[in-house]
Design a protein around this motif. Structure first.
Motif, PDB file in Angstrom:
ATOM      1  N   ILE A  83     -53.617  20.147  40.360  1.00 40.13           N
ATOM      2  CA  ILE A  83     -52.499  20.896  40.930  1.00 40.13           C
ATOM      3  C   ILE A  83     -52.965  21.923  41.960  1.00 40.13           C
ATOM      4  O   ILE A  83     -52.156  22.413  42.750  1.00 40.13           O
ATOM      5  CB  ILE A  83     -51.664  21.597  39.832  1.00 40.13           C
ATOM      6  N   VAL A  84     -54.264  22.232  41.990  1.00 38.89           N
ATOM      7  CA  VAL A  84     -54.784  23.154  43.008  1.00 38.89           C
ATOM      8  C   VAL A  84     -55.519  22.404  44.115  1.00 38.89           C
ATOM      9  O   VAL A  84     -56.146  23.009  44.974  1.00 38.89           O
ATOM     10  CB  VAL A  84     -55.705  24.231  42.376  1.00 38.89           C
ATOM     11  N   GLY A  85     -55.447  21.077  44.084  1.00 41.32           N
ATOM     12  CA  GLY A  85     -56.057  20.273  45.132  1.00 41.32           C
ATOM     13  C   GLY A  85     -57.501  19.907  44.909  1.00 41.32           C
ATOM     14  O   GLY A  85     -58.129  19.301  45.784  1.00 41.32           O
ATOM     15  N   LYS A  86     -58.035  20.247  43.750  1.00 34.86           N
ATOM     16  CA  LYS A  86     -59.429  19.901  43.436  1.00 34.86           C
ATOM     17  C   LYS A  86     -59.505  18.446  42.995  1.00 34.86           C
ATOM     18  O   LYS A  86     -58.699  17.979  42.190  1.00 34.86           O
ATOM     19  CB  LYS A  86     -59.954  20.806  42.332  1.00 34.86           C
ATOM     20  N   ARG A  87     -60.482  17.710  43.530  1.00 38.68           N
ATOM     21  CA  ARG A  87     -60.609  16.302  43.183  1.00 38.68           C
ATOM     22  C   ARG A  87     -61.109  16.141  41.756  1.00 38.68           C
ATOM     23  O   ARG A  87     -62.041  16.803  41.322  1.00 38.68           O
ATOM     24  CB  ARG A  87     -61.569  15.589  44.146  1.00 38.68           C
TER      25      ARG A  87
END
Length: 268
Positions: free
Chosen positions: A101-105
């Motif tokens: 949800i924070v864009g971390k893969r």
């Protein structure tokens, strides 16, 4: 017969977008209605957002912060997942989810379905848009519902009477009985002047004859409707439905049924 139903596990909050109450308001309504257990089952479906991204479904992602016991009401974490294919597929199973949800893969790629449901207690599986079943045979729709029931997270087969898709009742109900899964008798489906009543009545009668457990649900989309089942209770009374097959008649019965199904474990 006067049916006592002390739990309601198909209810919706503001997250469902066409519902109007918060989880706190729903818990308060459940307590006021005399319920001992509430299940929140918001829509997990394409009907909510035009884009299917984990960020849109983080409402489910963080439900571990909900207290299990809230103002004297046991709170279960669920979702109403759309059935989307004749193979028994559920929404999100074909949507890859590679970022948080924070864009971390993520280190490993999993589906949106896997990410969302892994921390939930159970699923209600329902058809809302049945266009994918047009032209399908009874054999195909029956196998669809059987495969849905075989999903390890599915506890309740939702409002099949309202969905209007014909299927072999005995085969699907027999599968539910074998797996310890429940067939829903949905109060909301019976509110529209008898439009779905005939199908719902047929399902209730056959569940009684085959000894299949049911779950009576409000399908509440606003807090005051929680714990209110007048149409469903009248139908059960009409067909002399066995009270012992109403598996959400008490908190203890519901949790025991959920545990026996293998969907979730709630040892007292």
């Amino acid at each position: 017969m006067s049916y006592t139903i002390a739990t309601d596990i198909h209810t919706h909050t503001l997250f469902s977008r066409h519902a109007y109450s918060t989880i706190a308001e729903n818990v308060a309504a459940a307590r006021a209605a005399g319920l001992t257990l509430l299940g929140s089952a918001d829509h997990f479906s394409s009907m909510l957002f035009p884009e299917q991204d984990i960020r849109n479904f983080q409402f489910f992602y963080n439900q571990g912060v909900w207290p299990r016991e809230w103002d004297g009401v046991t709170l279960l974490r669920g979702a109403e997942a759309d059935i989307v294919s004749l193979s028994g597929g559920l929404f999100g199973q074909d949507i890859h989810c590679s970022e948080s949800i924070v864009g971390k893969r993520f280190l490993c790629e999993r589906t949106l379905y896997d990410r969302v449901v892994e921390s939930l207690d159970y699923l209600v599986a329902s058809v809302h848009n049945g266009e994918f079943t047009e032209g399908a045979s009874i054999r195909q729709t029956t196998e669809m519902y059987v495969r849905v029931l075989q999903n390890p997270k599915v506890f309740v087969l939702g409002h099949t009477g309202r969905s209007g898709i014909p299927y072999d009742l005995d085969e699907v109900l027999g599968c539910a009985k074998e797996l310890g899964k429940l067939i829903e008798i949905n109060n909301h489906s019976l509110e529209s002047a008898g439009r779905h009543r005939r199908a719902c009545r047929e399902i209730a009668v056959r569940c009684a004859e085959l000894g299949v457990g049911i779950c009576v649900s409000s399908d509440a989309h606003i807090a005051p409707a929680i714990g209110k089942f007048p149409h469903a209770q009248a139908l059960l009374d009409e067909v002399h439905f066995p009270e012992e097959l109403v598996m959400n008649r008490s908190r203890e019965t519901l949790l025991a049924s959920l545990t026996a199904s293998g969907v979730a474990s709630f040892a007292e």
